[in-house]
Design a protein around this motif. Sequence first.
Motif, PDB file in Angstrom:
ATOM      1  N   PRO A 126       7.406 -50.031  32.340  1.00 48.40           N
ATOM      2  CA  PRO A 126       6.661 -49.465  31.208  1.00 48.40           C
ATOM      3  C   PRO A 126       5.742 -48.309  31.597  1.00 48.40           C
ATOM      4  O   PRO A 126       5.130 -48.299  32.662  1.00 48.40           O
ATOM      5  N   LEU A 127       5.651 -47.350  30.681  1.00 44.35           N
ATOM      6  CA  LEU A 127       4.671 -46.266  30.744  1.00 44.35           C
ATOM      7  C   LEU A 127       3.699 -46.477  29.593  1.00 44.35           C
ATOM      8  O   LEU A 127       4.118 -46.716  28.458  1.00 44.35           O
ATOM      9  N   VAL A 128       2.403 -46.413  29.855  1.00 39.37           N
ATOM     10  CA  VAL A 128       1.406 -46.646  28.812  1.00 39.37           C
ATOM     11  C   VAL A 128       0.389 -45.511  28.811  1.00 39.37           C
ATOM     12  O   VAL A 128       0.192 -44.831  29.822  1.00 39.37           O
ATOM     13  N   ASN A 129      -0.249 -45.323  27.646  1.00 44.02           N
ATOM     14  CA  ASN A 129      -1.303 -44.324  27.549  1.00 44.02           C
ATOM     15  C   ASN A 129      -2.201 -44.687  26.381  1.00 44.02           C
ATOM     16  O   ASN A 129      -1.820 -45.467  25.492  1.00 44.02           O
ATOM     17  N   ALA A 138      -0.690 -56.840  28.535  1.00 52.01           N
ATOM     18  CA  ALA A 138      -1.637 -57.609  29.353  1.00 52.01           C
ATOM     19  C   ALA A 138      -1.526 -57.260  30.828  1.00 52.01           C
ATOM     20  O   ALA A 138      -2.497 -57.401  31.586  1.00 52.01           O
ATOM     21  N   GLU A 139      -0.356 -56.769  31.254  1.00 55.63           N
ATOM     22  CA  GLU A 139      -0.183 -56.386  32.662  1.00 55.63           C
ATOM     23  C   GLU A 139      -1.129 -55.261  33.058  1.00 55.63           C
ATOM     24  O   GLU A 139      -1.380 -55.041  34.249  1.00 55.63           O
ATOM     25  N   GLY A 140      -1.654 -54.522  32.087  1.00 54.74           N
ATOM     26  CA  GLY A 140      -2.581 -53.433  32.374  1.00 54.74           C
ATOM     27  C   GLY A 140      -3.918 -53.896  32.920  1.00 54.74           C
ATOM     28  O   GLY A 140      -4.756 -53.063  33.301  1.00 54.74           O
ATOM     29  N   PHE A 141      -4.149 -55.200  32.992  1.00 49.79           N
ATOM     30  CA  PHE A 141      -5.407 -55.746  33.507  1.00 49.79           C
ATOM     31  C   PHE A 141      -5.174 -56.546  34.797  1.00 49.79           C
ATOM     32  O   PHE A 141      -6.077 -57.237  35.260  1.00 49.79           O
ATOM     33  N   GLU A 200      -5.326 -44.352  39.647  1.00 53.70           N
ATOM     34  CA  GLU A 200      -5.174 -43.706  38.345  1.00 53.70           C
ATOM     35  C   GLU A 200      -4.946 -44.726  37.234  1.00 53.70           C
ATOM     36  O   GLU A 200      -5.388 -44.552  36.103  1.00 53.70           O
ATOM     37  N   ASN A 201      -4.263 -45.855  37.572  1.00 52.32           N
ATOM     38  CA  ASN A 201      -4.028 -46.896  36.570  1.00 52.32           C
ATOM     39  C   ASN A 201      -5.322 -47.586  36.169  1.00 52.32           C
ATOM     40  O   ASN A 201      -5.484 -48.031  35.027  1.00 52.32           O
ATOM     41  N   ALA A 202      -6.249 -47.721  37.116  1.00 52.21           N
ATOM     42  CA  ALA A 202      -7.531 -48.365  36.817  1.00 52.21           C
ATOM     43  C   ALA A 202      -8.275 -47.621  35.714  1.00 52.21           C
ATOM     44  O   ALA A 202      -9.068 -48.222  34.970  1.00 52.21           O
TER      45      ALA A 202
END
Length: 409
Positions: free
Chosen positions: A140-143, A214-217, A226-228
């Motif tokens: 996944p790509l998120v923004n 939820a994986e973004g945490f 950069e993801n942080a």
Amino acid sequence: MTLRYKILAGILILAVTLLIAAEATKPEPVNWFPSYGKIDKIPFGTYIFYDQLSSIVDKDRLEEVNIPPFEFIDSTKTGTYFFLNSSVYNDEAEAQKLLEWVASGNTLFIAANTVSKTLLDTLNLSTAYYSTTKLIKKRPLVNLSNPQLKSKSPYLLDKDVSTTYFDEIDTLKTTVLGVFDLMEDEDSTQIKEPKINFIATPFKKGTIIINTFAEGFTNAFMLKEENARYTAGALTYLPANGKIYLDHNYKNSKAVAESPLYIILNNRYLKWAWYTLLLTTVIWVLFEGKRKQRSIEIIKPLPNQTLDYTRTIAGMYLDKKDNRQIAIHQINHFMEYIRSTFILATDKKDQDFIEKLAAKSNVSVVEIKNTIDYIITLKPKAVITEDELIQLNSYIENFKKYHQDGRIN
């Protein structure tokens, strides 16, 4: 112990030693279990998130909650309730209590791939899993959508995971906070077909924020600097003031050890020492636990002569044609059968007794009442005919037959 047994035991011990050595030197496999536990440092644990949270939010505002929301929420609790797990499924009663709490002016923040249907239906939202056959890898790509928080290039989770998005939202009330897509052609510089995965919607006096990524945490995502920034940007939607209640009840991995062997089994060296002890015990039982004395002679119990005795007594009564005495014995034997089989007192043969016997024997109330009424009628008679004796026997045998058939079924 004979020489043969000693050789076999030595071979087994050598094999176990080699196995332990091989396991001890083998690299620890990566644990991809989505635990979301605060102390878990595995890829899908949340150690980094909770460790860094106090640098983003004032530590005095944070309060950990280890009980279900239904037990925790009351009128004295105000602020933000924060949930983080792969799924947060509140049952209908708990969801309604959360909604009432939000309606009074509080905030609910949920980061989870799966959310309670009651919450979604109330907010006119619907989610779906995104799947496509044209991509072998599903990374996944998120923004974020806010121009002040949006990154020029989307944030990538370099791991195949299931992705959830909002396929229906209430466009009049809902604010889109973030989007996602799956990376195509190894191009991580753009989201080609954005799908909504981060929203905020007002609910009466309060606000509900839901992020289905939820994986973004997790550690796996936040390890990249950069993801942080994505995670920090998502947290900017938390209210600037008030308590933040961090849920630790809805977690795939509980922080509290539930097994007495938790410490031993979580350390590879202690674990293999424990297995070695168990295996050594089994070997000792096999080789040293053998019987070392003469076998004990089996003494047959005395035969049960009750049936022969009963047949003899019955034959004496039949020879004398004493039908009444035979009937009395049959009745007494039947009453003893009821007492011992169904644990019922037979001194009162009233309606209550009949209903209890029917419930325990699976025989109908009518059949039992007919049998008991016939016994009550027959017992006082001074003379009993063969037909009456046969009828009594028929009632008793039918009762036992119906009971046995009901028990088999």
